[in-house]
Design an enzyme around this catalytic site. Structure first.
Site, mmCIF file in Angstrom:
data_model
loop_
_atom_site.group_PDB
_atom_site.id
_atom_site.type_symbol
_atom_site.label_atom_id
_atom_site.label_comp_id
_atom_site.label_asym_id
_atom_site.label_seq_id
_atom_site.Cartn_x
_atom_site.Cartn_y
_atom_site.Cartn_z
ATOM 1 N N TYR A 1 0.831 -1.223 0.000
ATOM 2 C CA TYR A 1 0.000 0.000 0.000
ATOM 3 C C TYR A 1 0.859 1.264 0.000
ATOM 4 C CZ TYR A 1 -4.414 -2.414 0.076
ATOM 5 O OH TYR A 1 -5.490 -3.182 -0.299
ATOM 6 N N GLN B 1 -15.319 4.887 -5.871
ATOM 7 C CA GLN B 1 -14.756 3.669 -5.269
ATOM 8 C C GLN B 1 -13.254 3.809 -5.121
ATOM 9 O OE1 GLN B 1 -16.791 0.040 -7.373
ATOM 10 N NE2 GLN B 1 -16.970 1.808 -8.723
ATOM 11 N N VAL C 1 -9.468 4.933 -4.105
ATOM 12 C CA VAL C 1 -8.796 5.225 -2.838
ATOM 13 C C VAL C 1 -7.707 6.278 -3.018
ATOM 14 C CG1 VAL C 1 -9.331 2.970 -1.838
ATOM 15 C CG2 VAL C 1 -7.207 3.247 -3.148
ATOM 16 N N HIS D 1 -14.746 3.218 -0.600
ATOM 17 C CA HIS D 1 -13.734 2.219 -0.228
ATOM 18 C C HIS D 1 -12.547 2.829 0.504
ATOM 19 C CE1 HIS D 1 -15.420 -0.634 -3.561
ATOM 20 N NE2 HIS D 1 -16.123 -0.678 -2.447
ATOM 21 N N CYS E 1 -5.126 3.104 13.163
ATOM 22 C CA CYS E 1 -4.718 1.977 13.997
ATOM 23 C C CYS E 1 -5.651 0.785 13.767
ATOM 24 C CB CYS E 1 -4.757 2.395 15.459
ATOM 25 S SG CYS E 1 -4.374 1.046 16.577
ATOM 26 N N CYS F 1 -7.369 0.444 17.642
ATOM 27 C CA CYS F 1 -8.252 1.448 18.250
ATOM 28 C C CYS F 1 -8.739 2.499 17.248
ATOM 29 C CB CYS F 1 -7.557 2.128 19.430
ATOM 30 S SG CYS F 1 -6.322 3.349 18.945
ATOM 31 N N CYS G 1 0.729 2.694 16.459
ATOM 32 C CA CYS G 1 -0.222 3.716 16.894
ATOM 33 C C CYS G 1 0.351 4.493 18.077
ATOM 34 C CB CYS G 1 -1.520 3.018 17.299
ATOM 35 S SG CYS G 1 -2.722 4.074 18.100
ATOM 36 N N ALA H 1 -12.308 7.867 -20.417
ATOM 37 C CA ALA H 1 -13.002 8.911 -19.657
ATOM 38 C C ALA H 1 -12.403 10.290 -19.917
ATOM 39 C CB ALA H 1 -12.942 8.592 -18.163
HETATM 40 C C1 BJW Z 1 -11.706 2.803 -18.314
HETATM 41 C C2 BJW Z 1 -10.476 3.357 -18.625
HETATM 42 C C3 BJW Z 1 -10.496 4.666 -19.105
HETATM 43 C C4 BJW Z 1 -10.086 1.378 -17.887
HETATM 44 N N1 BJW Z 1 -11.664 5.303 -19.240
HETATM 45 N N2 BJW Z 1 -12.846 3.440 -18.482
HETATM 46 C C5 BJW Z 1 -22.792 -9.851 -3.458
HETATM 47 C C6 BJW Z 1 -22.492 -10.820 -4.389
HETATM 48 C C7 BJW Z 1 -21.208 -11.370 -4.467
HETATM 49 C C8 BJW Z 1 -20.206 -10.951 -3.603
HETATM 50 C C9 BJW Z 1 -20.501 -9.989 -2.679
HETATM 51 C C10 BJW Z 1 -21.780 -9.458 -2.606
HETATM 52 N N3 BJW Z 1 -21.789 -8.515 -1.615
HETATM 53 C C11 BJW Z 1 -20.555 -8.442 -1.084
HETATM 54 C C12 BJW Z 1 -19.756 -9.340 -1.704
HETATM 55 C C13 BJW Z 1 -18.310 -9.587 -1.423
HETATM 56 C C14 BJW Z 1 -17.409 -8.541 -2.030
HETATM 57 C C15 BJW Z 1 -17.665 -8.456 -3.520
HETATM 58 O O1 BJW Z 1 -18.333 -7.608 -4.027
HETATM 59 N N4 BJW Z 1 -17.067 -9.361 -4.273
HETATM 60 C C16 BJW Z 1 -17.238 -9.396 -5.735
HETATM 61 C C17 BJW Z 1 -15.911 -9.005 -6.401
HETATM 62 C C18 BJW Z 1 -17.711 -10.741 -6.151
HETATM 63 N N5 BJW Z 1 -17.633 -7.260 -1.380
HETATM 64 C C19 BJW Z 1 -17.070 -6.956 -0.232
HETATM 65 O O2 BJW Z 1 -16.380 -7.754 0.376
HETATM 66 C C20 BJW Z 1 -17.344 -5.571 0.316
HETATM 67 N N6 BJW Z 1 -17.745 -5.654 1.672
HETATM 68 C C21 BJW Z 1 -18.963 -6.092 2.038
HETATM 69 O O3 BJW Z 1 -19.797 -6.397 1.215
HETATM 70 O O4 BJW Z 1 -19.145 -6.147 3.401
HETATM 71 C C22 BJW Z 1 -20.259 -6.904 3.887
HETATM 72 C C23 BJW Z 1 -19.766 -8.331 3.997
HETATM 73 C C24 BJW Z 1 -19.122 -8.727 5.141
HETATM 74 C C25 BJW Z 1 -18.662 -10.049 5.252
HETATM 75 C C26 BJW Z 1 -18.833 -10.944 4.177
HETATM 76 C C27 BJW Z 1 -19.470 -10.522 3.013
HETATM 77 C C28 BJW Z 1 -19.943 -9.219 2.937
HETATM 78 C C29 BJW Z 1 -16.052 -4.749 0.332
HETATM 79 C C30 BJW Z 1 -15.488 -4.540 -1.006
HETATM 80 C C31 BJW Z 1 -14.164 -3.776 -0.906
HETATM 81 C C32 BJW Z 1 -13.492 -3.650 -2.270
HETATM 82 N N7 BJW Z 1 -12.166 -3.223 -2.077
HETATM 83 C C33 BJW Z 1 -11.345 -2.947 -3.268
HETATM 84 C C34 BJW Z 1 -9.904 -2.732 -2.778
HETATM 85 C C35 BJW Z 1 -9.778 -1.411 -2.044
HETATM 86 C C36 BJW Z 1 -8.428 -1.257 -1.462
HETATM 87 C C37 BJW Z 1 -7.355 -1.207 -2.500
HETATM 88 O O5 BJW Z 1 -7.343 -0.291 -3.332
HETATM 89 O O6 BJW Z 1 -6.499 -2.105 -2.480
HETATM 90 O O7 BJW Z 1 -11.841 -1.793 -3.951
HETATM 91 S S1 BJW Z 1 -11.401 -4.228 -4.507
HETATM 92 C C38 BJW Z 1 -11.279 -3.114 -5.875
HETATM 93 O O8 BJW Z 1 -12.482 -3.225 -6.668
HETATM 94 C C39 BJW Z 1 -11.282 -1.698 -5.276
HETATM 95 C C40 BJW Z 1 -12.209 -0.973 -6.213
HETATM 96 O O9 BJW Z 1 -12.732 0.188 -5.597
HETATM 97 C C41 BJW Z 1 -13.239 -2.005 -6.545
HETATM 98 C C42 BJW Z 1 -13.999 -1.743 -7.824
HETATM 99 O O10 BJW Z 1 -13.142 -1.791 -8.933
HETATM 100 P P1 BJW Z 1 -13.312 -0.762 -10.131
HETATM 101 O O11 BJW Z 1 -13.035 0.610 -9.661
HETATM 102 O O12 BJW Z 1 -14.590 -1.006 -10.815
HETATM 103 O O13 BJW Z 1 -12.060 -1.180 -11.063
HETATM 104 P P2 BJW Z 1 -11.978 -2.369 -12.137
HETATM 105 O O14 BJW Z 1 -10.534 -2.587 -12.415
HETATM 106 O O15 BJW Z 1 -12.776 -3.527 -11.732
HETATM 107 O O16 BJW Z 1 -12.672 -1.752 -13.435
HETATM 108 C C43 BJW Z 1 -12.090 -0.674 -14.155
HETATM 109 C C44 BJW Z 1 -13.013 -0.341 -15.335
HETATM 110 O O17 BJW Z 1 -12.533 0.827 -15.971
HETATM 111 C C45 BJW Z 1 -13.078 -1.450 -16.408
HETATM 112 O O18 BJW Z 1 -14.436 -1.668 -16.754
HETATM 113 C C46 BJW Z 1 -12.299 -0.855 -17.597
HETATM 114 O O19 BJW Z 1 -12.816 -1.282 -18.847
HETATM 115 C C47 BJW Z 1 -12.521 0.621 -17.377
HETATM 116 N N8 BJW Z 1 -11.462 1.500 -17.890
HETATM 117 N N9 BJW Z 1 -9.499 2.404 -18.393
HETATM 118 C C48 BJW Z 1 -12.832 4.638 -18.959
HETATM 119 N N10 BJW Z 1 -9.349 5.288 -19.450
HETATM 120 ZN ZN ZN Z 2 -4.331 2.331 18.529
#
Ligand code: BJW
Ligand code: ZN
Length: 253
Positions: free
Chosen positions: A67, A101, A103, A119, A127, A130, A155, A239
């Protein structure tokens, strides 16, 4: 770039706009997306070893180093015309809510305010025990090479390990931020979904809620996207090209 006149009218007449952004909007600043086949982070790194609370507990040095490497990359880049167009659109419509979404802080550096970060942020570590925020120096002292291990800071309050301020898989999103995003989606008349694959929930509900409430939903994506409803549009392209052209066509021509 030529746009449908009906769509331009909807952009021009919109009173409450939501922009829902993902990693694609920062791609033209040189920040890797997650799921693009060749350049995406998840094609090179295993999310289960880096982006879960279990991964941090198992190997905090690996996760913190990764990170810090990404934070350094963001600090060395600049907002692109896509970020700037979104900030400019906020000045052309009565109300705009930016839900991201991402970060990184490129929307803020482009001039957007009140950004809802679903996100979390690379720039707000806290921390792991805490939740006290860590006061980060503006830049990491050294640029960590990709994958370099770095022990997380401790922390100042309780001595616990500091963790990145992002939302990992299996973690809840900040409730107040998610509620504000859902409320804005339910009330808007136009939602622009920019540079997201829309596969991560619950964030991906944001455009679904807008569509369900009757809003026009426009996807801006460099790859073709499947469209469901008659109120859904796709503007295929980068975009940083599509958004400035859309604003110009809607407001200046
Ligand atoms: C362009 C371009 C250009 C390129 N111009 N376009 C329901 C069903 C199934 C699973 C789940 C569900 N509900 C929850 C889940 C589990 C999970 C989930 O969704 N999994 C799926 C992947 C299946 N969700 C979670 O775990 C979430 N928490 C939660 O639901 O809590 C309750 C819970 C508790 C306990 C158990 C279960 C549930 C939390 C999700 C956190 C996601 N975190 C990340 C990492 C953040 C930290 C880090 O940066 O390292 O967030 S994952 C990653 O994906 C990041 C992003 O914000 C997120 C979305 O990605 P994004 O932004 O869409 O990027 P890409 O790469 O996917 O797409 C890019 C797009 O741009 C593409 O389409 C390209 O074509 C396009 N593009 N260049 C225009 N120039
Ligand atoms: Zn602490």
């Amino acid at each position: 770039m030529v746009f449908d006149q009906k769509l331009l009218g909807r952009v021009r007449d919109a009173r409450q706009v939501v922009v829902f952004s993902g990693a694609g909007v920062s791609a033209e600043s040189g920040i890797a997306t997650f799921r693009d086949a060749l350049s995406g982070l998840w094609s090179r790194f295993d999310p289960m070893r880096l982006a879960t609370p279990e991964a941090f507990a198992a190997d905090p040095e690996l996760v913190w180093g990764w990170y810090e490497w990404r934070r350094m990359q963001v600090l060395s880049t600049q907002p692109n015309p896509g970020h700037l167009a979104i900030a400019a659109l906020a000045k052309r419509v009565p109300k705009l809510t930016l839900v991201t979404q991402n970060v990184d802080d490129l929307h803020e550096r482009a001039g957007s305010t009140g950004v809802l970060h679903l996100h979390g942020s690379l720039h707000q570590p806290r921390c792991s025990r805490c939740a006290t925020p860590l006061r980060l120096p503006p830049e990491p002292p050294v640029e960590p090479a990709e994958g370099r291990r770095i022990a997380p800071p401790r922390c100042e309050h309780c001595g616990g390990e500091v963790r990145p301020g992002v939302v990992w898989f299996g973690e809840s999103l900040p409730v107040d931020v998610l509620e504000a995003a859902f409320a804005a989606a339910a009330e808007c008349d136009l939602l622009l979904s920019v540079g997201t694959s829309g596969v991560v929930y619950p964030a991906a509900q944001v455009p679904e809620i807008a569509l369900g409430a009757g809003a026009t939903v426009v996807h801006v994506n460099s790859e073709p996207q499947a469209l469901g409803g008659q109120n859904e549009w796709l503007l295929a392209g980068a975009a940083g090209k599509v958004l400035p052209a859309l604003l110009q066509a809607a407001f200046d021509e």
